[in-house]
Design a protein around this motif. Sequence first.
Motif, PDB file in Angstrom:
ATOM      1  N   PHE A 160      13.355 -10.010  24.521  1.00 47.13           N
ATOM      2  CA  PHE A 160      12.841 -11.205  23.845  1.00 47.13           C
ATOM      3  C   PHE A 160      11.333 -11.085  23.631  1.00 47.13           C
ATOM      4  O   PHE A 160      10.816 -11.376  22.552  1.00 47.13           O
ATOM      5  CB  PHE A 160      13.153 -12.463  24.664  1.00 47.13           C
ATOM      6  N   ASP A 164       9.415 -10.951  20.100  1.00 45.95           N
ATOM      7  CA  ASP A 164       8.425 -11.989  19.815  1.00 45.95           C
ATOM      8  C   ASP A 164       7.076 -11.387  19.410  1.00 45.95           C
ATOM      9  O   ASP A 164       6.312 -11.995  18.670  1.00 45.95           O
ATOM     10  CB  ASP A 164       8.242 -12.891  21.034  1.00 45.95           C
ATOM     11  N   ARG A 196      10.281  -9.684  13.783  1.00 50.45           N
ATOM     12  CA  ARG A 196       9.879 -11.018  13.295  1.00 50.45           C
ATOM     13  C   ARG A 196      10.275 -11.185  11.831  1.00 50.45           C
ATOM     14  O   ARG A 196      10.858 -12.210  11.448  1.00 50.45           O
ATOM     15  CB  ARG A 196       8.374 -11.209  13.438  1.00 50.45           C
ATOM     16  N   PRO A 199      14.767 -11.042  11.591  1.00 51.15           N
ATOM     17  CA  PRO A 199      15.262 -11.638  12.843  1.00 51.15           C
ATOM     18  C   PRO A 199      16.773 -11.515  13.047  1.00 51.15           C
ATOM     19  O   PRO A 199      17.530 -11.180  12.134  1.00 51.15           O
ATOM     20  CB  PRO A 199      14.862 -13.109  12.692  1.00 51.15           C
ATOM     21  N   SER A 208      16.476 -17.575  17.474  1.00 57.21           N
ATOM     22  CA  SER A 208      15.838 -17.980  18.726  1.00 57.21           C
ATOM     23  C   SER A 208      14.328 -17.771  18.742  1.00 57.21           C
ATOM     24  O   SER A 208      13.667 -18.159  19.706  1.00 57.21           O
ATOM     25  CB  SER A 208      16.471 -17.225  19.896  1.00 57.21           C
ATOM     26  N   HIS A 209      13.765 -17.195  17.686  1.00 48.14           N
ATOM     27  CA  HIS A 209      12.320 -16.937  17.647  1.00 48.14           C
ATOM     28  C   HIS A 209      11.655 -17.830  16.604  1.00 48.14           C
ATOM     29  O   HIS A 209      11.846 -17.657  15.391  1.00 48.14           O
ATOM     30  CB  HIS A 209      12.058 -15.458  17.360  1.00 48.14           C
ATOM     31  N   LYS A 210      10.865 -18.754  17.077  1.00 52.72           N
ATOM     32  CA  LYS A 210      10.243 -19.735  16.183  1.00 52.72           C
ATOM     33  C   LYS A 210       9.300 -19.091  15.174  1.00 52.72           C
ATOM     34  O   LYS A 210       9.151 -19.586  14.053  1.00 52.72           O
ATOM     35  CB  LYS A 210       9.490 -20.782  17.010  1.00 52.72           C
ATOM     36  N   ASN A 211       8.659 -18.003  15.578  1.00 51.80           N
ATOM     37  CA  ASN A 211       7.696 -17.374  14.665  1.00 51.80           C
ATOM     38  C   ASN A 211       8.373 -16.622  13.513  1.00 51.80           C
ATOM     39  O   ASN A 211       7.695 -16.066  12.644  1.00 51.80           O
ATOM     40  CB  ASN A 211       6.770 -16.417  15.422  1.00 51.80           C
TER      41      ASN A 211
END
Length: 261
Positions: A160, A164, A196, A199, A208-211
């Motif tokens: 993770f 990220d 990123r 994704p 699951s990765h906001k960015n």
Amino acid sequence: MTRTRAALATAAGCLAAASCGTATPGPAPAAPPVTSAPISASSPVTEVAAPEPTVVTPPTSPPTTASPTPTGPPKFSAKVSRVARERLEYSWRPGCPVPVGDLRLITMTYWGFDDKPHTGELVVNKTATDDIVSVFHRLYDWRWPIYKMRLVDAYKADDFASIDADNTSAFNCRPAEGSSSWSKHAYGLAVDINPRENPYIYANGTGSHKNAREFFKRPVRAPGVINPGDRVVKAFQQRGWEWGGYWSGIKDYQHFSKGGN
């Protein structure tokens, strides 16, 4: 008698004049003509060189310096070597499906998002080195950007955290997402590229990765993005690797693996 005396006087005068070395002045004899002596075959001949012509050199312009050739970026390079156990402090442990001796470290150049060349590292199975070097060579020549390329051990093998950080990585002895079976990453037969921009998307369309939210849907036109049917996908397919973006339900746009999931 008188005549005889006169004649004797005249003769005596002539004799006197001759004995004294005087003569009656008369016209000077002409100078003899100047003639060239005949040249025989044995006579030495002296040649007189003709005067050399005067050469006038025109003024020369100052020497011109050629403009320097712009230096381009270095060519792609890749070095494959054995990987030390210490480099895999977190990503490998006893019980992994592949021994350390079957893994290889690839140190190679990649093109960055800053339009500059960088050097990165990937650990893969020794059977995959040619494939990976070939594809990443093409990506570099295309100036296709990669954000970062470090061993997952830089993040203590936390998948993770590596994702990220938008880190491109390969080997990691871990199970597949949501499964108890080994991932292809555990064999060194998978690579995640720009996670990123590419994704992992659940079947419901979320991640699951906001960015990475702006990259959830495809196609997306942006640097470092992998879209269906593009040249990155084709480059891997030509080497026998599958793309996670073609999975049904779940989409793993960052993921390429050899021989299945």
